[in-house]
Design a protein around this motif. Structure first.
Motif, short mmCIF file in Angstrom:
data_model
loop_
_atom_site.label_atom_id
_atom_site.label_comp_id
_atom_site.label_asym_id
_atom_site.label_seq_id
_atom_site.Cartn_x
_atom_site.Cartn_y
_atom_site.Cartn_z
N SER A 112 0.84 -1.46 -0.04
CA SER A 112 -0.10 0.01 0.07
C SER A 112 0.88 1.26 0.13
N ARG A 113 2.08 1.18 0.48
CA ARG A 113 2.88 2.43 0.62
C ARG A 113 4.17 2.47 -0.09
N ARG A 114 4.74 1.16 -0.50
CA ARG A 114 6.22 1.32 -1.02
C ARG A 114 6.48 -0.23 -1.41
N ALA A 115 7.35 -0.48 -2.45
CA ALA A 115 8.22 -1.58 -2.49
C ALA A 115 9.46 -1.32 -2.22
N GLY A 116 10.08 -2.15 -1.44
CA GLY A 116 11.55 -2.24 -1.12
C GLY A 116 11.65 -1.65 0.40
N PRO A 117 12.80 -1.32 0.75
CA PRO A 117 13.92 -1.01 0.00
C PRO A 117 14.79 -2.36 -0.49
N VAL A 118 15.47 -2.31 -1.64
CA VAL A 118 16.13 -3.41 -1.80
C VAL A 118 17.59 -2.76 -2.16
N THR A 119 18.79 -3.58 -1.60
CA THR A 119 19.94 -2.97 -1.45
C THR A 119 21.14 -4.08 -2.36
N VAL A 120 22.09 -3.51 -2.98
CA VAL A 120 23.03 -4.38 -3.41
C VAL A 120 24.41 -3.54 -3.41
N HIS A 121 25.46 -4.59 -3.20
CA HIS A 121 26.71 -4.11 -3.22
C HIS A 121 27.28 -3.91 -4.62
N ALA A 122 27.42 -2.83 -4.97
CA ALA A 122 27.94 -2.58 -6.57
C ALA A 122 29.34 -2.07 -6.58
N GLY A 123 29.90 -1.68 -5.81
CA GLY A 123 31.52 -1.33 -5.72
C GLY A 123 31.42 -0.10 -6.61
N HIS A 124 32.22 -0.24 -7.79
CA HIS A 124 32.16 0.70 -8.80
C HIS A 124 31.37 0.20 -10.17
N ARG A 125 30.65 -0.83 -10.04
CA ARG A 125 29.99 -1.27 -11.10
C ARG A 125 28.68 -0.61 -11.51
N CYS A 126 28.36 -0.59 -12.65
CA CYS A 126 27.35 0.06 -13.12
C CYS A 126 25.91 -0.86 -12.57
N VAL A 127 24.68 -0.27 -12.48
CA VAL A 127 23.52 -1.03 -11.99
C VAL A 127 22.46 -0.77 -12.87
N TRP A 128 21.26 -1.60 -12.92
CA TRP A 128 20.11 -1.43 -13.44
C TRP A 128 18.98 -1.46 -12.62
#
Length: 129
Positions: free
Chosen positions: A96-112
């Motif tokens: 009803s209010r939000r999806a997430g939060p979701v977290t990843v460790h990307a370092g210096h990599r790009c994210v989608w």
């Protein structure tokens, strides 16, 4: 024991009891607030027809939340973050209010990042490189 000593002990006991009561009330609220949002600074905002996808960064961690334009009623929502050459982390369901939060460790990599509320969605490929 004189009256002054008794009063001092009662005052100290009351102060300790009050402090412990305040901590018991405050700590669960802080824990709940921390679990319901991303930490770090907001680096991207992606509005779409039915909601908004927010992206945050802290160190090498990327966090995302999808928020509907009309919160309050339960509807299908999704948020996803995928670091380059890694599996996506997804939170999907009826919210009803939000999806997430979701977290990843990307370092210096790009994210989608992806977000969806009802029939509206957004997908932003390979950002924050």
């Amino acid at each position: 024991m004189d009256r002054g000593a008794i009063r001092r002990r009662l005052a100290v006991g009351l102060a300790l009891l009050t402090a412990s009561g305040l901590l018991a009330v405050a700590v669960p609220a802080e824990a709940q607030a921390a679990a319901s949002r991303c930490e770090g600074r907001k680096v991207r905002t992606y509005p779409f027809t039915t909601g908004t996808l927010y992206v945050y960064k802290r160190g090498g961690h990327i966090c995302a939340i999808t928020v509907p334009k009309d919160p309050g009623r339960r509807q299908k929502m999704m948020v996803s973050v995928q670091a380059y050459r890694a599996r996506p982390v997804v939170d999907e369901g009826q919210y009803s209010r939000r999806a997430g939060p979701v977290t990843v460790h990307a370092g210096h990599r790009c994210v989608w990042v992806k977000g969806k509320v009802g029939r509206g969605s957004v997908s932003k490929g390979w950002i924050l490189c």
